[in-house]
Design a protein around this motif. Structure first.
Motif, PDB file in Angstrom:
ATOM      1  N   ASN A  65       0.819  -1.216   0.000  1.00 33.97           N
ATOM      2  CA  ASN A  65       0.000   0.000   0.000  1.00 33.97           C
ATOM      3  C   ASN A  65       0.849   1.260   0.000  1.00 33.97           C
ATOM      4  O   ASN A  65       0.455   2.287  -0.562  1.00 33.97           O
ATOM      5  N   ARG A  66       2.012   1.196   0.612  1.00 34.51           N
ATOM      6  CA  ARG A  66       2.898   2.363   0.634  1.00 34.51           C
ATOM      7  C   ARG A  66       3.677   2.496  -0.666  1.00 34.51           C
ATOM      8  O   ARG A  66       3.970   3.619  -1.106  1.00 34.51           O
ATOM      9  N   ILE A  67       4.009   1.343  -1.271  1.00 36.87           N
ATOM     10  CA  ILE A  67       4.802   1.381  -2.503  1.00 36.87           C
ATOM     11  C   ILE A  67       3.940   1.743  -3.699  1.00 36.87           C
ATOM     12  O   ILE A  67       4.289   2.601  -4.509  1.00 36.87           O
ATOM     13  N   ILE A  68       2.787   1.076  -3.817  1.00 39.57           N
ATOM     14  CA  ILE A  68       1.916   1.285  -4.981  1.00 39.57           C
ATOM     15  C   ILE A  68       1.170   2.612  -4.823  1.00 39.57           C
ATOM     16  O   ILE A  68       0.546   2.881  -3.787  1.00 39.57           O
ATOM     17  N   SER A  69       1.249   3.442  -5.825  1.00 40.92           N
ATOM     18  CA  SER A  69       0.565   4.748  -5.783  1.00 40.92           C
ATOM     19  C   SER A  69      -0.941   4.555  -5.865  1.00 40.92           C
ATOM     20  O   SER A  69      -1.439   3.680  -6.587  1.00 40.92           O
ATOM     21  N   LYS A  70      -1.671   5.380  -5.134  1.00 41.24           N
ATOM     22  CA  LYS A  70      -3.119   5.266  -5.105  1.00 41.24           C
ATOM     23  C   LYS A  70      -3.734   5.781  -6.404  1.00 41.24           C
ATOM     24  O   LYS A  70      -3.222   6.716  -7.016  1.00 41.24           O
ATOM     25  N   LYS A  71      -4.820   5.150  -6.790  1.00 38.47           N
ATOM     26  CA  LYS A  71      -5.510   5.559  -8.008  1.00 38.47           C
ATOM     27  C   LYS A  71      -6.524   6.649  -7.674  1.00 38.47           C
ATOM     28  O   LYS A  71      -7.257   6.562  -6.692  1.00 38.47           O
ATOM     29  N   LEU A  72      -6.533   7.698  -8.487  1.00 35.39           N
ATOM     30  CA  LEU A  72      -7.430   8.827  -8.278  1.00 35.39           C
ATOM     31  C   LEU A  72      -8.504   8.847  -9.359  1.00 35.39           C
ATOM     32  O   LEU A  72      -8.378   8.187 -10.392  1.00 35.39           O
ATOM     33  N   LYS A  73      -9.552   9.625  -9.110  1.00 37.67           N
ATOM     34  CA  LYS A  73     -10.604   9.788 -10.101  1.00 37.67           C
ATOM     35  C   LYS A  73     -11.257  11.150  -9.947  1.00 37.67           C
ATOM     36  O   LYS A  73     -11.240  11.755  -8.875  1.00 37.67           O
ATOM     37  N   GLN A 292     -10.285  12.629  -6.230  1.00 40.57           N
ATOM     38  CA  GLN A 292     -10.558  11.861  -5.027  1.00 40.57           C
ATOM     39  C   GLN A 292      -9.962  10.468  -5.181  1.00 40.57           C
ATOM     40  O   GLN A 292      -9.813   9.954  -6.294  1.00 40.57           O
ATOM     41  N   VAL A 293      -9.612   9.858  -4.041  1.00 39.17           N
ATOM     42  CA  VAL A 293      -9.000   8.531  -4.048  1.00 39.17           C
ATOM     43  C   VAL A 293     -10.072   7.493  -4.345  1.00 39.17           C
ATOM     44  O   VAL A 293     -11.173   7.542  -3.799  1.00 39.17           O
ATOM     45  N   VAL A 294      -9.741   6.543  -5.217  1.00 35.32           N
ATOM     46  CA  VAL A 294     -10.671   5.459  -5.536  1.00 35.32           C
ATOM     47  C   VAL A 294     -10.734   4.520  -4.347  1.00 35.32           C
ATOM     48  O   VAL A 294      -9.716   3.958  -3.922  1.00 35.32           O
ATOM     49  N   GLN A 295     -11.924   4.356  -3.782  1.00 37.79           N
ATOM     50  CA  GLN A 295     -12.114   3.489  -2.629  1.00 37.79           C
ATOM     51  C   GLN A 295     -12.324   2.052  -3.086  1.00 37.79           C
ATOM     52  O   GLN A 295     -13.251   1.753  -3.810  1.00 37.79           O
ATOM     53  N   LYS A 296     -11.413   1.163  -2.650  1.00 36.25           N
ATOM     54  CA  LYS A 296     -11.529  -0.249  -3.009  1.00 36.25           C
ATOM     55  C   LYS A 296     -12.467  -0.955  -2.049  1.00 36.25           C
ATOM     56  O   LYS A 296     -12.691  -0.513  -0.927  1.00 36.25           O
ATOM     57  N   SER A 297     -13.004  -2.092  -2.494  1.00 33.63           N
ATOM     58  CA  SER A 297     -13.831  -2.912  -1.615  1.00 33.63           C
ATOM     59  C   SER A 297     -12.958  -3.532  -0.525  1.00 33.63           C
ATOM     60  O   SER A 297     -11.724  -3.574  -0.625  1.00 33.63           O
TER      61      SER A 297
END
Length: 331
Positions: A65-73, A292-297
């Motif tokens: 989670n720290r390495i992979i960049s978060k997906k935005l929308k 905004q950050v894409v919220q995963k399930s």
């Protein structure tokens, strides 16, 4: 004697069948209990291994989670004008296809020189309105009062145009917030560069402006008529009968009709002013959402998914070992 012995024989067979049934049910419960007990003993035996797998999985999930960049929308709510809904869906499909093909020439043509296709995507769907069916029923009941009148055609035409122009949500996915903002602006500009709809918009706006000017001139004349009528009524120098006035020796006019006509002019002016505001571009932006950050399930998050996968892998290996031992004993 034969008749007397038959019922007792049937009762004995029924009691035997019920006894066998209860025995089978008892064996079934015992089998289930034994299975649960074996699973419990197996988990108890390997509890430290399972706990270690959970800890390792959590550590790996947190690190990813720290390495992979978060997906935005960004979510943009838009309203297509002049029945341009089909064009909107076609152009979004065109952009999506070019994203999959990674066509840099297409995006350079719309003003995006450097584009990062990593995580970049676009989607569109209609914004559903709550309580639509109930409102439609009420509206149909209201239309019945206009049956067999000249107004029904204009009302139906306007309503059909309105129903075909629902708000739509364009969702753009990206990983870099700064690039996502530029990409969103360029995409909206590209959608609004359709020559056909731009010409139609210009005609609509010119017609609306002319209609407003004409209505304002008529409204000024009506105000003069009402003012003269009021002044003459106060001085009692005009022929007044049952709230009617006489204009230039013509037929009598009901003052209530004049006020109703004035109200219609005002409403028409208001409607045309709204058209001038709405019909500025082919695609009217109702709301331009911020990144905004894409919220995963829950099960899509690394911090939960990886420990779960490690535990399932452990059980799978254990089952394979058990099946291997059983096969060796049979052979």
């Amino acid at each position: 004697m034969a008749n007397n012995s038959t019922p007792s024989t049937q009762n004995n067979s029924d009691e035997i069948d019920l006894g066998k049934l209860f025995q089978l049910i008892g064996r079934g419960f015992n089998a289930v209990f034994n299975f649960i007990l074996k699973v419990f003993l197996y988990v108890k035996k390997n509890i430290f291994i399972l706990m270690g797998l959970v800890v390792v999985g959590l550590a790996i999930g947190i690190a990813l989670n720290r390495i992979i960049s978060k997906k935005l929308k960004s979510e943009i709510i838009v309203k297509p004008q002049l029945e341009s809904k089909n064009y909107l869906y076609d152009v979004i499909g065109e952009i999506k296809a070019n994203l999959k093909a990674k066509d840099t020439l297409f995006f350079k043509g719309i003003g995006i020189e450097k584009i990062d296709f990593n995580g970049l995507d676009i989607e569109i769907n209609r914004v559903l309105q709550e309580g639509g069916s109930e409102n439609d029923i009420k509206y149909l009941e209201l239309l019945q009062s206009f049956e067999n009148t000249d107004a029904i055609a204009d009302i139906v035409r306007a309503e059909l145009q309105n129903k075909s122009s629902f708000n739509h949500r364009i969702t753009i996915y990206y990983k870099n917030a700064e690039f996502g903002k530029v990409f969103t602006e360029k995409i909206l500009e590209y959608i609004n560069t359709n020559n056909y709809f731009n010409v139609l918009l210009e005609v609509y706006r010119n017609n609306a402006t002319y209609r407003i000017e004409e209505n304002q001139a008529l409204l000024k004349q009506v105000d003069e008529i009402i003012s003269n009528y009021t002044n003459n009524l106060a001085s009692k120098n005009s022929e007044v009968t049952n709230e009617r006035i006489i204009l230039d020796n013509q037929e009598q006019v009901n003052i209530a009709d004049i006020f109703q006509y004035k109200t219609g002019l005002i409403r028409d002016i208001e409607a045309k002013k709204l058209e001038l505001i709405e019909n500025k571009e082919t695609l009217s932006v109702v709301n331009l959402g911020q990144p905004q950050v894409v919220q995963k399930s829950f099960f899509g998050k690394n911090i939960v998914l990886i420990p779960l996968l490690l535990i399932l892998l452990f059980f799978a290996i254990s089952i394979l070992k058990y099946l291997n031992r059983r096969s060796m004993s049979i052979s």
